[in-house]
Design a protein around this motif. Sequence first.
Motif, PDB file in Angstrom:
ATOM      1  N   MET A  67       0.842  -1.183   0.000  1.00  0.00           N
ATOM      2  CA  MET A  67       0.000   0.000   0.000  1.00  0.00           C
ATOM      3  C   MET A  67       0.886   1.245   0.000  1.00  0.00           C
ATOM      4  O   MET A  67       1.822   1.342   0.796  1.00  0.00           O
ATOM      5  N   LYS A  68       0.593   2.189  -0.888  1.00  0.00           N
ATOM      6  CA  LYS A  68       1.375   3.415  -0.973  1.00  0.00           C
ATOM      7  C   LYS A  68       0.557   4.567  -0.390  1.00  0.00           C
ATOM      8  O   LYS A  68      -0.524   4.894  -0.891  1.00  0.00           O
ATOM      9  N   VAL A  69       1.084   5.175   0.670  1.00  0.00           N
ATOM     10  CA  VAL A  69       0.401   6.265   1.369  1.00  0.00           C
ATOM     11  C   VAL A  69       1.242   7.527   1.264  1.00  0.00           C
ATOM     12  O   VAL A  69       2.450   7.510   1.548  1.00  0.00           O
ATOM     13  N   GLN A  70       0.610   8.624   0.884  1.00  0.00           N
ATOM     14  CA  GLN A  70       1.286   9.911   0.819  1.00  0.00           C
ATOM     15  C   GLN A  70       0.766  10.824   1.923  1.00  0.00           C
ATOM     16  O   GLN A  70      -0.443  10.931   2.144  1.00  0.00           O
ATOM     17  N   LEU A  71       1.685  11.469   2.643  1.00  0.00           N
ATOM     18  CA  LEU A  71       1.337  12.463   3.645  1.00  0.00           C
ATOM     19  C   LEU A  71       1.535  13.837   3.021  1.00  0.00           C
ATOM     20  O   LEU A  71       2.634  14.156   2.551  1.00  0.00           O
ATOM     21  N   VAL A 101      -2.925  18.793  -4.839  1.00  0.00           N
ATOM     22  CA  VAL A 101      -2.165  17.638  -4.353  1.00  0.00           C
ATOM     23  C   VAL A 101      -2.719  16.349  -4.952  1.00  0.00           C
ATOM     24  O   VAL A 101      -1.960  15.456  -5.380  1.00  0.00           O
ATOM     25  N   ILE A 102      -4.036  16.238  -4.998  1.00  0.00           N
ATOM     26  CA  ILE A 102      -4.654  15.040  -5.571  1.00  0.00           C
ATOM     27  C   ILE A 102      -4.265  14.887  -7.037  1.00  0.00           C
ATOM     28  O   ILE A 102      -3.871  13.797  -7.486  1.00  0.00           O
ATOM     29  N   GLU A 103      -4.357  15.959  -7.789  1.00  0.00           N
ATOM     30  CA  GLU A 103      -4.059  15.885  -9.221  1.00  0.00           C
ATOM     31  C   GLU A 103      -2.599  15.544  -9.472  1.00  0.00           C
ATOM     32  O   GLU A 103      -2.259  14.897 -10.471  1.00  0.00           O
ATOM     33  N   GLN A 104      -1.708  15.961  -8.581  1.00  0.00           N
ATOM     34  CA  GLN A 104      -0.275  15.717  -8.772  1.00  0.00           C
ATOM     35  C   GLN A 104       0.184  14.380  -8.208  1.00  0.00           C
ATOM     36  O   GLN A 104       1.374  14.036  -8.333  1.00  0.00           O
ATOM     37  N   ALA A 105      -0.711  13.616  -7.605  1.00  0.00           N
ATOM     38  CA  ALA A 105      -0.316  12.346  -6.982  1.00  0.00           C
ATOM     39  C   ALA A 105       0.276  11.401  -8.017  1.00  0.00           C
ATOM     40  O   ALA A 105      -0.244  11.255  -9.124  1.00  0.00           O
ATOM     41  N   GLU A 106       1.372  10.774  -7.631  1.00  0.00           N
ATOM     42  CA  GLU A 106       2.024   9.847  -8.548  1.00  0.00           C
ATOM     43  C   GLU A 106       1.210   8.581  -8.711  1.00  0.00           C
ATOM     44  O   GLU A 106       0.415   8.197  -7.846  1.00  0.00           O
ATOM     45  N   ALA A 107       1.399   7.940  -9.839  1.00  0.00           N
ATOM     46  CA  ALA A 107       0.681   6.706 -10.134  1.00  0.00           C
ATOM     47  C   ALA A 107       0.950   5.669  -9.056  1.00  0.00           C
ATOM     48  O   ALA A 107       2.068   5.547  -8.559  1.00  0.00           O
ATOM     49  N   GLY A 108      -0.067   4.928  -8.701  1.00  0.00           N
ATOM     50  CA  GLY A 108       0.074   3.879  -7.703  1.00  0.00           C
ATOM     51  C   GLY A 108      -0.216   4.323  -6.286  1.00  0.00           C
ATOM     52  O   GLY A 108      -0.230   3.498  -5.370  1.00  0.00           O
ATOM     53  N   THR A 109      -0.446   5.623  -6.072  1.00  0.00           N
ATOM     54  CA  THR A 109      -0.790   6.099  -4.734  1.00  0.00           C
ATOM     55  C   THR A 109      -2.171   5.588  -4.351  1.00  0.00           C
ATOM     56  O   THR A 109      -3.133   5.732  -5.110  1.00  0.00           O
ATOM     57  N   GLN A 151     -12.402  10.369  -8.300  1.00  0.00           N
ATOM     58  CA  GLN A 151     -12.896   9.505  -9.361  1.00  0.00           C
ATOM     59  C   GLN A 151     -12.007   9.590 -10.596  1.00  0.00           C
ATOM     60  O   GLN A 151     -11.811   8.597 -11.298  1.00  0.00           O
ATOM     61  N   ARG A 152     -11.452  10.772 -10.841  1.00  0.00           N
ATOM     62  CA  ARG A 152     -10.531  10.921 -11.980  1.00  0.00           C
ATOM     63  C   ARG A 152      -9.205  10.220 -11.720  1.00  0.00           C
ATOM     64  O   ARG A 152      -8.604   9.644 -12.627  1.00  0.00           O
ATOM     65  N   LYS A 153      -8.738  10.278 -10.457  1.00  0.00           N
ATOM     66  CA  LYS A 153      -7.412   9.747 -10.127  1.00  0.00           C
ATOM     67  C   LYS A 153      -7.436   8.307  -9.629  1.00  0.00           C
ATOM     68  O   LYS A 153      -6.403   7.633  -9.639  1.00  0.00           O
ATOM     69  N   GLY A 154      -8.568   7.848  -9.137  1.00  0.00           N
ATOM     70  CA  GLY A 154      -8.662   6.472  -8.669  1.00  0.00           C
ATOM     71  C   GLY A 154      -7.925   6.208  -7.373  1.00  0.00           C
ATOM     72  O   GLY A 154      -7.312   5.155  -7.205  1.00  0.00           O
ATOM     73  N   LEU A 155      -7.947   7.176  -6.447  1.00  0.00           N
ATOM     74  CA  LEU A 155      -7.318   6.985  -5.138  1.00  0.00           C
ATOM     75  C   LEU A 155      -8.241   7.510  -4.051  1.00  0.00           C
ATOM     76  O   LEU A 155      -9.362   7.950  -4.323  1.00  0.00           O
ATOM     77  N   SER A 156      -7.788   7.422  -2.803  1.00  0.00           N
ATOM     78  CA  SER A 156      -8.589   7.844  -1.648  1.00  0.00           C
ATOM     79  C   SER A 156      -7.828   8.908  -0.863  1.00  0.00           C
ATOM     80  O   SER A 156      -6.605   9.034  -0.992  1.00  0.00           O
ATOM     81  N   VAL A 157      -8.556   9.651  -0.033  1.00  0.00           N
ATOM     82  CA  VAL A 157      -7.930  10.654   0.824  1.00  0.00           C
ATOM     83  C   VAL A 157      -8.539  10.581   2.222  1.00  0.00           C
ATOM     84  O   VAL A 157      -9.690  10.171   2.410  1.00  0.00           O
ATOM     85  N   ALA A 158      -7.749  10.998   3.202  1.00  0.00           N
ATOM     86  CA  ALA A 158      -8.268  11.313   4.542  1.00  0.00           C
ATOM     87  C   ALA A 158      -8.075  12.810   4.698  1.00  0.00           C
ATOM     88  O   ALA A 158      -6.942  13.305   4.624  1.00  0.00           O
ATOM     89  N   VAL A 159      -9.167  13.548   4.881  1.00  0.00           N
ATOM     90  CA  VAL A 159      -9.098  15.004   4.856  1.00  0.00           C
ATOM     91  C   VAL A 159      -9.986  15.592   5.940  1.00  0.00           C
ATOM     92  O   VAL A 159     -11.090  15.110   6.192  1.00  0.00           O
ATOM     93  N   GLY A 160      -9.466  16.634   6.605  1.00  0.00           N
ATOM     94  CA  GLY A 160     -10.188  17.252   7.699  1.00  0.00           C
ATOM     95  C   GLY A 160     -10.996  18.455   7.245  1.00  0.00           C
ATOM     96  O   GLY A 160     -10.561  19.235   6.395  1.00  0.00           O
ATOM     97  N   PHE A 161     -12.193  18.616   7.832  1.00  0.00           N
ATOM     98  CA  PHE A 161     -13.038  19.753   7.486  1.00  0.00           C
ATOM     99  C   PHE A 161     -13.949  20.100   8.657  1.00  0.00           C
ATOM    100  O   PHE A 161     -14.091  19.321   9.617  1.00  0.00           O
ATOM    101  N   ALA A 162     -14.540  21.281   8.593  1.00  0.00           N
ATOM    102  CA  ALA A 162     -15.541  21.696   9.575  1.00  0.00           C
ATOM    103  C   ALA A 162     -16.886  21.203   9.075  1.00  0.00           C
ATOM    104  O   ALA A 162     -17.374  21.651   8.035  1.00  0.00           O
TER     105      ALA A 162
END
Length: 271
Positions: A1-5, A25-33, A72-83
């Motif tokens: 599993m490849k995780v980016q911080l 950041v999402i758009e610039q994520a390298e392949a396989g993230t 959906q365009r990149k095919g990856l997931s994120v953990a993101v904080g919001f109010a």
Amino acid sequence: MKVQLAQIPADDGVTAPNLQRVLSVIEQAEAGTDLIVFPETCLMGFPTAEEVAGVAEPDDGPTVRAIRAALQRKGLSVAVGFAEAHGGQCFNTTALIAPEGIVLKYRKTHLWGTDVGVFTPGDQLVTAVWNGVRVGILICFDIEFPETARALAAQGAELLIVTNGNMDPYGPVHHQLMTARAIENQVFAVMSNRCGSGGGLDFAGGSMAIAPDGQVLGALAREEGRLTVDIDLRRIAASRSDYCYLRQRRLPLTGQVVAGDGTLTAHQIPV
């Protein structure tokens, strides 16, 4: 599993510039993230009590929808904080979002001083299965209480995600505690912290990833940056091969104090 911080700054009390940073950041994520972890409330920064109602959004609001479209365009997931706005209240929330939608949502249960009066505390410590891995989420001050990570590990969490907004002079505290939370629960622990300044605070950065045996897989300094780590889940079983803290703990001993004469007495903790 490849995780980016993704260690990024934030503007407080607004959404548009923060959303653009996250989308970039999402758009610039390298392949396989597989997963990108962002800091605490990075989509709205830290709003004041007067600002929060104006920027908080429900979990199906336009900001989360924009992130889902990018995923959906990149095919990856994120953990993101919001109010998060819900039921007339505002929560400091982190969501694990996959292209198909929200997999796990956690509302910060332990409010730091500047959260009080702005957010309502959450009341659940929760996990979910994502990509075959059971994941739990904590937010910043939560990790200073060992019971939080232990509760997630007791649910079977293998990966602990921490979204952070930790500031000076407390950076070293969270570095130590991230290692402790990983070791004592024999899980992977990843933390993405905010950087830069805002609201009179200097944020400590120091995003990091820790293996179940305490090995630091990678860490950032104070400046904005990205860190990608490979997580081999087989290391969890290896770390538990000789001993397993969860299985071997003796909970009935908790809270008992042996007096000088050898008798057991109740221990009262001041509230």
